[in-house]
Design an enzyme around this catalytic site. Sequence first.
Site, PDB file in Angstrom:
ATOM      1  N   SER A  34      -9.314   4.133  -4.824  1.00 15.20           N
ATOM      2  CA  SER A  34      -8.416   3.000  -4.976  1.00 15.20           C
ATOM      3  C   SER A  34      -7.273   3.317  -6.057  1.00 15.20           C
ATOM      4  CB  SER A  34      -8.992   1.594  -5.289  1.00 15.20           C
ATOM      5  OG  SER A  34      -9.864   1.114  -4.359  1.00 15.20           O
ATOM      6  N   HIS A  91      -5.720  -4.418  -7.266  1.00 15.10           N
ATOM      7  CA  HIS A  91      -7.213  -4.810  -7.503  1.00 15.10           C
ATOM      8  C   HIS A  91      -7.855  -3.907  -8.473  1.00 15.10           C
ATOM      9  CE1 HIS A  91      -8.005  -1.816  -4.333  1.00 15.10           C
ATOM     10  NE2 HIS A  91      -9.109  -1.608  -4.989  1.00 15.10           N
ATOM     11  N   ASP A 150      -0.749  -4.219  -2.659  1.00 13.33           N
ATOM     12  CA  ASP A 150      -1.781  -3.678  -3.574  1.00 13.33           C
ATOM     13  C   ASP A 150      -1.391  -2.950  -4.637  1.00 13.33           C
ATOM     14  OD1 ASP A 150      -4.337  -3.714  -4.727  1.00 13.33           O
ATOM     15  OD2 ASP A 150      -5.378  -3.332  -2.884  1.00 13.33           O
TER      16      ASP A 150
END
Length: 723
Positions: free
Chosen positions: A658, A93, A229
Site C-alpha cells: 500500500s 489509508h 487514496d
Amino acid sequence: MKRIILSLTLALLVLAPATMRADEGMWLLSLIGKNYADMQKAGFKLTPEDIYSINQNCIKDAIVGLGNEGSPFWHFCTGEIISDKGLISTNHHCGYGKLQEHSTVEHDYLRDGFWAYTMAQELPNPGLTASILVRMEDVTARVMENLSDDMSESDRAKAVRNVSDRICKEATAGTDYDAAVKPMFNGNQYFLFVHIIYKDVRLVGAPPSSMGKFGGDTDNWAWPRHTCDFSMFRIYTAPDGKPAAYAKENIPLKPKHHLPVSARPLNDGDFAMVLGFPGTTDHFLTSYGLDETMNISNDLRYKLRTVKINILREAMDADQAVKIKYAAKYASCSNYWKYSNEQNVALKKLNTMALKKDIEQEYYDWALDKDPKYRQALNLIEKSYADRRSLQAVITYLDEGLLEGPELLYQSTLFARKLRALLTENVADAREAILTEIQQEINDFYKDYDEAVEQRVMAAMIEYTYQNMDIQYIPSSLKVADRKFHGNFEAMVSSMFARSIFANKESFEKFLKNPSLKQLENDEILKTGTDVLNTYREVYNSIPRESRDALTRGQRDFVDGILQINAGRKLMSPDANSTIRLTYGNVKAYDPRDGVTYHHYTTLDGVMQKENPNSTEFIVPQRLKDLYAAQDFGPYANAEGKLPTCFITNNDITGGNSGSPVLDAYGNLIGLAFDGNGEAMSGDIDFEENLQRCICLDSRYFLWVIDKYANAQNLIAEMEIVR
C-alpha cells in the site's frame, strides 16, 4: 478429466520459460538482472543499475518503508520520495492513523482533510519511522556453514540468530545504519538488508476521508474504483543530515534520489513496475495449510469481525466524537474482515486446492529417488496440521474473539504489569518515573476509547465466542460469569464495568492516586483478561514442540525441493516478508466473467455517478462537485477531456505494498498502488495471471487534487512534474 487437465497445466508451467508468467513474482532488487530480458520485453527502458546500485544514486533510494519505532524492519506501508526536500507520498489509508491522532471534533482532519501550506504547519508523528535501503547482500553461505540437517529446530534457530547478529554488527559498524538478516524460501536462503531509518516524519497533507476512502467497505478489494487514496509526509533529519528524533531545528531530508511525477497519458499495455515493502505471501503453502487458512483462519476471522464491525458502524454513525476515536481501529478491523471472505471466495472459484494437490503429486514423484528428508517433508506437514487443527480453531476464537475483539481484556493485563511493579517491588527511586509512564499510557489509550462502545463490543464478542467455541476451552472466569448471570452477557459485562478501575480514564486515575494491590487483583476485567490470556497461552503451548518443529522442517525441505524441480526452468521469487521487492508487468484491462470487460482506467465521472448522500461511503464533498461542474481539469485531463482517477496493472502485490510507487518504463511515478481485486484475492497464495490486478491511484488525480482542490501550490512547486 479435470484432474488430468490440471496436471497437464502444471507440467506446462513447470517446463515453461520465465516469460510465460513474467508478471508473477516479488523480486529481490539485487537479483533483478535475471529478469532484465523479460522486463525489456514488457517495455522497460532503463537498466538494472537504474533500479538498484550501491555505486550510484538510483530508484531504490527513493523508496521508503513506513514502520513504527521498536519494529522498524516490519513495514506496514510503502511511500516514495517525490521532491528534493524529502516529500513523501503514500496511501490515505497508510496515513489514516496519524490523521486520526491529530483530529479533534473542532479540527477533524479525517472529515475535512489536512494541508500544510508551509513547512512550519507540518505535524510531527512520534514513533513513525521511514526506512530506506542502503544495500542488500546474499549471506546464505555464511549462515548455512553454521547449520546442519541433524540440528534440532531450536538449535538451528539459535545458530541463525547468532551468525545473523555478527553479520549485522559488521555491516553497521561505524555507521548510522540498521541491519537485519532475513530468511528467504523458508530458510533455504538468507539476505542481509542494511537500512537508514529516519525518525522525524511529519504529516504534510491528505484529502478528506470522503475522497481518501471513497467507496468504503463496499468498494474495498473491487474494481472499478474511484478512491483518492493518498496522503503526504516529509522526512526530516538533524542539521547534519543524520537521522534524529523530532526537533524544531531539524531540516528536510536531502534525498539521494526522488521520483519525477508523471502527468502524461497512460495507455493499456504500458509498462508498469511497483517497488515496495510487501508484507507476507504464502505461495508455497501446501493443501494442508490451505485447508487451515480457508476453513479456520479466514472463516472464523470473518465471522468474529462481523460481530465487532456491526457495533462499531452503528456507534460511529451516531456520534462524531466516537467516529474520530474509532476511525483507525475500524479501518484496521474491516480491511482483513472483507479480505478473509473475498479470499475464500476466490480460492474456491479458482479451485486452488486442486492445483496445490497437483503440485504436491509432482513433488512426490520427484522425491521418490531423492534424500529421505524430501520424501518425508509432505508427511511431516500433513501430520503437523492434523495435530493442531482443533486447537487452531480455539486459538483463533481466543485471539480474534477475546484478545483483539474487545480492547480492555488484553489492555488491562498490560497496565497491570507496571502497576504490580509499582505496588510489589522496591521502586522508591523510580516511583515517579513509573507513575509518569503509566499516566502517559493512560492518556494514549483512553484518548481513542469510549466506555459504552467497549462495553457493547465486549459483551457481544464474549457471547459469540462462548456460544461457538469448544466449551472445554472456555476460560473458567467466563463459565462462572455465565452461571451467575444466567447467560445474560450484557448484564455480566455491565457488572464488570461498574466496579472496574479500567472502565474509564476517570476511574483509573482515581485508583492511581491511592493504588491498592488487593483492589487491582480483584478487578473483574483484569481477572477475566488474565484468564483469557493464560488460556490462550496454555492452548498455544499445548501444540507439541515436536509438531511445530516438524512443520518448520517439512516446509523448508518441501520448498527446497520445489526450487530444485524448477532450477533452470522457471525463475522463482521468495515469499514476501516486508523486505523491499520489485514486481513488473503492464497496465492491463481484464474480463472478470463472461460478458463483462473492465477498462484499464476510471475517471471523475464515476465519482459523481456513485455519489450517494445517504451512504457514508459515497459522499462527495461540495468543493469537488463544484470543480467537477466547472470541468477545470487543467493539464491533468486525458485526451477526451476527462480527469483520470484510478487504473489497473497486472503487478503482483500484497499488504505492505500500500502506497508503493507505480513507475513507468523510465522510472516516472504514474500512480500509487492501493488495492487488489476480489476476483483474484487468492493471489497471496496462488497468483492467477489472467485475473490478478493491482489497483492504483492515477498520478494525474493526485496532482489535480493537490493543485486544484487543495490549492497547495507550495507542494506542486517542489515536485518535478513530467508532462
